[in-house]
Design a protein around this motif. Structure first.
Motif, short mmCIF file in Angstrom:
data_model
loop_
_atom_site.label_atom_id
_atom_site.label_comp_id
_atom_site.label_asym_id
_atom_site.label_seq_id
_atom_site.Cartn_x
_atom_site.Cartn_y
_atom_site.Cartn_z
N ARG A 9 0.85 -1.19 0.00
CA ARG A 9 0.00 0.00 0.00
C ARG A 9 0.88 1.24 0.00
NH1 ARG A 9 -3.65 1.00 5.03
NH2 ARG A 9 -3.66 3.05 4.05
N LEU A 10 0.32 2.34 -0.49
CA LEU A 10 1.07 3.58 -0.58
C LEU A 10 1.01 4.33 0.74
CD1 LEU A 10 2.57 5.76 -2.28
CD2 LEU A 10 0.31 6.70 -2.83
N ARG A 11 2.19 4.70 1.24
CA ARG A 11 2.26 5.59 2.41
C ARG A 11 2.85 6.91 1.94
NH1 ARG A 11 6.13 7.13 5.86
NH2 ARG A 11 7.58 5.48 5.24
N LEU A 12 2.07 7.98 2.05
CA LEU A 12 2.50 9.30 1.61
C LEU A 12 3.27 10.01 2.71
CD1 LEU A 12 -0.88 10.12 -0.05
CD2 LEU A 12 1.29 10.19 -1.30
N GLU A 13 4.27 10.79 2.30
CA GLU A 13 5.03 11.56 3.29
C GLU A 13 4.18 12.66 3.92
OE1 GLU A 13 8.65 13.14 1.78
OE2 GLU A 13 9.61 11.18 1.53
N ASP A 14 3.29 13.26 3.12
CA ASP A 14 2.45 14.34 3.62
C ASP A 14 1.00 14.09 3.19
OD1 ASP A 14 1.29 16.68 4.50
OD2 ASP A 14 2.72 18.02 3.50
#
Length: 343
Positions: A312-317
């Motif tokens: 899954r994608l984890r966004l920095e912001d």
């Protein structure tokens, strides 16, 4: 097809130079096609695509967007061409559909939200509206002008960027960058690497938003595979990226087998892989996309030992990304330009 290695080189190699006349023709046609007029859907459309052919993390990004929209009170629906499927659509993905019917990516998307497959994007948007959607998340189609986008996001692999910067077949670009930059509002760079950093800087120089993130494997699945030698195989845009992800998790890849993107596994493929895993005492593991293609193929025997590694994608912001998405939607509904970037 599997992406040629020379696509990833920063400067054009001899094979790329030999193919440059064909690339010039392809690029002119693609750029001309992108300038065609399109139709507007009844509801806002957010498009998630790639500058290049091959895998960059587009599907995890589309899933992350749908999750954000759902939490914000929207009702998203996915719209996909259904690459690799036999159905032209428009058709809503059902539980009895297989990858041979609608493609592998729509099957994954349908686990999150209603998903429509249609080669005619405007007609597909109409069916998405009928599902009760308030926002369409268009999976791919960045270079397809037939449906107007209210927000367009290009997903970039940080390690490879746009490769040698040439259009197909000399390089990985689906169209020349000067034709593609005006079509996007933001980029999402996934993973580390100078190529991705340079593209993020170029996006900001052009007044686009630039976001960064990483693909995180499911920790429970990683734990279940820990300490077991693996037979890893993948038929995606960049199989080596999948193998590297396994190794980065501390897992032991005893054998890695790469197939072409969207490979249609047949009985001989599975027999060979299964036999090798059994002979060497290896745990077979693949990607989610490959698993749905294998499990949905009626001609293939069951393989209960086969595991997939979800990511899954984890966004920095994530908050800034959420504001960007909701402002694009609000801009469509109010008829006003989206607010100036902040955060």
């Amino acid at each position: 097809m599997r992406a040629p290695r020379f696509w990833e080189r920063k400067s054009p190699s001899l094979p790329a130079r030999l193919l440059s006349p064909a690339a010039a023709i392809y690029g002119r046609v693609a750029a001309s096609r992108m300038r065609r007029p399109g139709r507007r859907a009844e509801i806002p459309v957010l498009c998630v695509g790639n500058f290049t052919a091959g895998g960059a993390g587009k599907t995890p990004t589309a899933l992350a967007i749908a999750e954000i929209l759902t939490e914000a009170g929207e009702t998203p629906a996915f719209l996909s061409r259904g690459y690799g499927g036999r159905l032209a659509g428009p058709v809503q993905v059902r539980i009895d559909h297989t990858a041979a019917d609608v493609g592998d990516e729509p099957l994954l998307l349908a686990g999150m939200a209603p998903t429509v497959v249609s080669r005619d994007r405007p007609r597909g948007a109409g069916l998405a509206v009928e599902t009760g959607a308030t926002v369409i998340v268009m999976d791919d189609g960045l270079q397809n002008p037939s449906l107007l986008k209210d927000g367009a996001i290009a997903v970039i692999d940080g390690a490879t960027g746009i490769g040698n910067g040439l259009p197909l077949p000399a390089g990985p670009l689906r169209a020349p960058m000067e034709a593609q930059w005006p079509a996007v509002d933001a980029v999402v760079v996934i993973g580390e690497g100078e190529p991705g950093t340079a593209l993020a800087a170029e996006a900001e120089r052009r007044g686009k938003r630039a976001f960064r993130g990483v693909l995180e494997p499911d920790p429970a699945v990683v734990e279940s595979l820990s300490g077991r030698p693996l037979l890893a195989f993948a038929g995606i845009g960049r199989p080596d990226k999948f193998f590297a992800t396994l190794r980065a998790c501390g897992l032991t890849v005893a054998q890695a087998v790469a197939f072409a993107d969207h490979h249609a596994f047949d009985a001989s493929d599975i027999a060979s892989l299964k036999g090798e895993a059994e002979r060497r005492g290896l745990q077979p593991v693949t990607t989610e996309k490959d698993l749905v293609r294998i499990e949905g193929a009626a001609a293939l025997p069951p393989w209960p030992e086969l595991r997939a590694l979800p990511v899954r994608l984890r966004l920095e912001d994530p908050q800034s990304f959420r504001r960007f998405l909701l402002r694009r939607i609000a801009g469509r509904r109010t008829g006003l330009p989206p607010d100036a970037p902040s955060g």
